[in-house]
Every structure is written in structure tokens, then in C-alpha cells.
Write an enzyme that holds these catalytic residues in place. Structure first.
Site, PDB file in Angstrom:
ATOM      1  N   TYR A  21       0.731  73.383  15.236  1.00 34.11           N
ATOM      2  CA  TYR A  21      -0.147  72.605  14.343  1.00 34.11           C
ATOM      3  C   TYR A  21      -0.318  73.325  13.005  1.00 34.11           C
ATOM      4  O   TYR A  21      -0.192  72.716  11.936  1.00 34.11           O
ATOM      5  CB  TYR A  21      -1.498  72.373  15.031  1.00 34.11           C
ATOM      6  CG  TYR A  21      -2.474  71.601  14.184  1.00 34.11           C
ATOM      7  CD1 TYR A  21      -2.270  70.246  13.921  1.00 34.11           C
ATOM      8  CD2 TYR A  21      -3.596  72.213  13.634  1.00 34.11           C
ATOM      9  CE1 TYR A  21      -3.158  69.533  13.133  1.00 34.11           C
ATOM     10  CE2 TYR A  21      -4.483  71.512  12.850  1.00 34.11           C
ATOM     11  CZ  TYR A  21      -4.265  70.174  12.604  1.00 34.11           C
ATOM     12  OH  TYR A  21      -5.152  69.470  11.809  1.00 34.11           O
ATOM     13  N   GLU A  43     -10.371  64.431  14.185  1.00 36.23           N
ATOM     14  CA  GLU A  43     -11.469  65.304  13.717  1.00 36.23           C
ATOM     15  C   GLU A  43     -12.803  64.826  14.265  1.00 36.23           C
ATOM     16  O   GLU A  43     -13.646  65.631  14.673  1.00 36.23           O
ATOM     17  CB  GLU A  43     -11.495  65.384  12.191  1.00 36.23           C
ATOM     18  CG  GLU A  43     -10.318  66.114  11.579  1.00 36.23           C
ATOM     19  CD  GLU A  43     -10.234  67.594  11.921  1.00 36.23           C
ATOM     20  OE1 GLU A  43     -11.208  68.168  12.445  1.00 36.23           O
ATOM     21  OE2 GLU A  43      -9.171  68.178  11.658  1.00 36.23           O
ATOM     22  N   TRP A  51     -10.861  72.680  19.162  1.00 39.80           N
ATOM     23  CA  TRP A  51      -9.662  72.045  18.613  1.00 39.80           C
ATOM     24  C   TRP A  51      -8.513  72.143  19.621  1.00 39.80           C
ATOM     25  O   TRP A  51      -7.641  71.287  19.661  1.00 39.80           O
ATOM     26  CB  TRP A  51      -9.294  72.671  17.268  1.00 39.80           C
ATOM     27  CG  TRP A  51      -8.214  71.917  16.577  1.00 39.80           C
ATOM     28  CD1 TRP A  51      -6.977  72.383  16.256  1.00 39.80           C
ATOM     29  CD2 TRP A  51      -8.245  70.554  16.119  1.00 39.80           C
ATOM     30  NE1 TRP A  51      -6.242  71.399  15.626  1.00 39.80           N
ATOM     31  CE2 TRP A  51      -6.992  70.272  15.534  1.00 39.80           C
ATOM     32  CE3 TRP A  51      -9.208  69.554  16.160  1.00 39.80           C
ATOM     33  CZ2 TRP A  51      -6.681  69.022  14.982  1.00 39.80           C
ATOM     34  CZ3 TRP A  51      -8.901  68.314  15.609  1.00 39.80           C
ATOM     35  CH2 TRP A  51      -7.654  68.056  15.037  1.00 39.80           C
TER      36      TRP A  51
END
Length: 192
Positions: A21, A43, A51
Site C-alpha cells: 500500500y 477511510e 488500517w
């Protein structure tokens, strides 16, 4: 701690997902409104979670939300909400699911008025983090300061996604993310 420094502290399995990522998505400008919508939904779903959880579920989110097609998600009905609430592959939070549907409808309106979601973002650029947060809170659902900040960092609208000595920072700079164009404008204004 920056994201660049954070991923160096992670163990093998987490580090790989974060490294991919970090190296290929975080801070890179996005090409389509559906990609921007995807990042916004992810998000929002990260709120209150790690995350890492979102990265592990990202592909399943993409399937569950029809490839993050704004038009399709905007048309979701109760049966779609029920389907998502029973899907263990995503975050099963009614408020977050309803926010995705609401926000997809808002983006459709933005597209009619501004041409695209990205053009709407561009038309409001540059803003401070607080100004962006106020704008997002009045426009979208479930968009507090951290969500807005991470959305804008991760899509190239705010600087700081990567340390300046990070090799990925240099890759992104070559793509001329939006935060760089505002920096050039500010520099030109300051030198006049």
C-alpha cells in the site's frame, strides 16, 4: 511517527500488506471518481479500527461494493444494506454503510454540478486541514478530521504522505500531485 517509519516497525505479514500500500497507493493521485470514492469509503470504515484490518478486507470491500461504482452504490436499497450487514468480509457497521450510500449520492450531485468529484476537490484546493474538514462535514457523512486528513493525504491533496527522503516520495513528486501545484502557486504568490 510517519507512515514510512511506522511500516518499518511491523512484523512480516503486516509489513507486506502495508509495504504494498505504501509503495503503490498511499499519496498517489487517483485517476477516477470511483477510485476517490473507494478511498473515502475505506477511510470511513477505518475509523476506530486499524488500517491493517482495512488492508486485509480491501478486496472484499471492492467486491461487496460493486467495484466502488458510485452510480451502483448510490442506488443501494434496504436489501443491499442487509446484504452488507451480513457480510463478514467487510466492516458491518450500519452507520458506515449508510454513509457510503449517502456519500455516493452526494458525489453524483457533485458530478452534475462540477463535472466530477476530482474537479470539485480541485476547485476547493488549496485549503488547510481544518478548512477541508469543515467542507467535508457539511457535504458528506461520517467525515471527521482524521478521516478527511487521511483521505486527502492518501490521494495527493495534502502534503506529508511520505517522508521527503522516502523513495516513494520521489515517485509521487514526478506525478505532480495536487498538493505540489498549490505549493508552486503559493511560492509564486510569495515571490511577487
Amino acid at each position: 511517527m510517519s507512515y514510512c517509519a511506522y511500516i518499518r516497525t511491523l512484523k512480516d505479514d503486516q509489513a507486506l500488506e502495508h509495504r504494498i500500500y505504501h509503495d503503490t497507493e498511499y499519496g498517489f493521485p487517483l485517476g477516477t471518481d470511483d477510485e476517490l470514492f473507494e478511498r473515502l469509503v475505506l477511510e470511513i470504515n477505518q475509523a476506530g479500527l486499524s488500517w491493517t484490518t482495512i488492508l486485509k478486507k480491501k478486496e472484499h470491500f471492492r467486491t461487496a461494493y460493486h467495484g466502488f461504482s458510485i452510480r451502483k452504490v448510490a442506488g443501494y436499497k434496504q436489501k443491499d444494506i442487509d446484504r452488507l450487514l451480513s457480510d463478514a468480509g467487510i466492516i458491518r457497521n450500519r452507520l458506515k454503510i449508510e454513509a457510503a450510500i449517502h456519500n455516493a449520492n452526494v458525489i453524483l450531485s457533485i458530478q452534475k454540478e462540477s463535472g466530477s468529484f476530482s474537479e470539485w476537490l480541485d476547485s476547493h484546493h488549496p485549503k488547510s486541514r481544518d478548512e477541508w474538514t469543515k467542507l467535508f462535514k457539511k457535504t458528506f457523512r461520517f467525515t471527521g478530521g482524521e478521516i478527511v486528513n487521511e483521505f486527502l493525504l492518501s490521494t495527493g491533496y495534502l502534503p506529508g504522505a511520505h517522508d521527503s527522503n522516502c523513495p516513494v516520495h520521489k515517485k509521487i513528486a514526478r506525478l505532480k500531485p495536487r498538493w505540489m501545484s498549490s505549493k508552486r502557486k503559493q511560492t509564486k504568490k510569495g515571490s511577487e
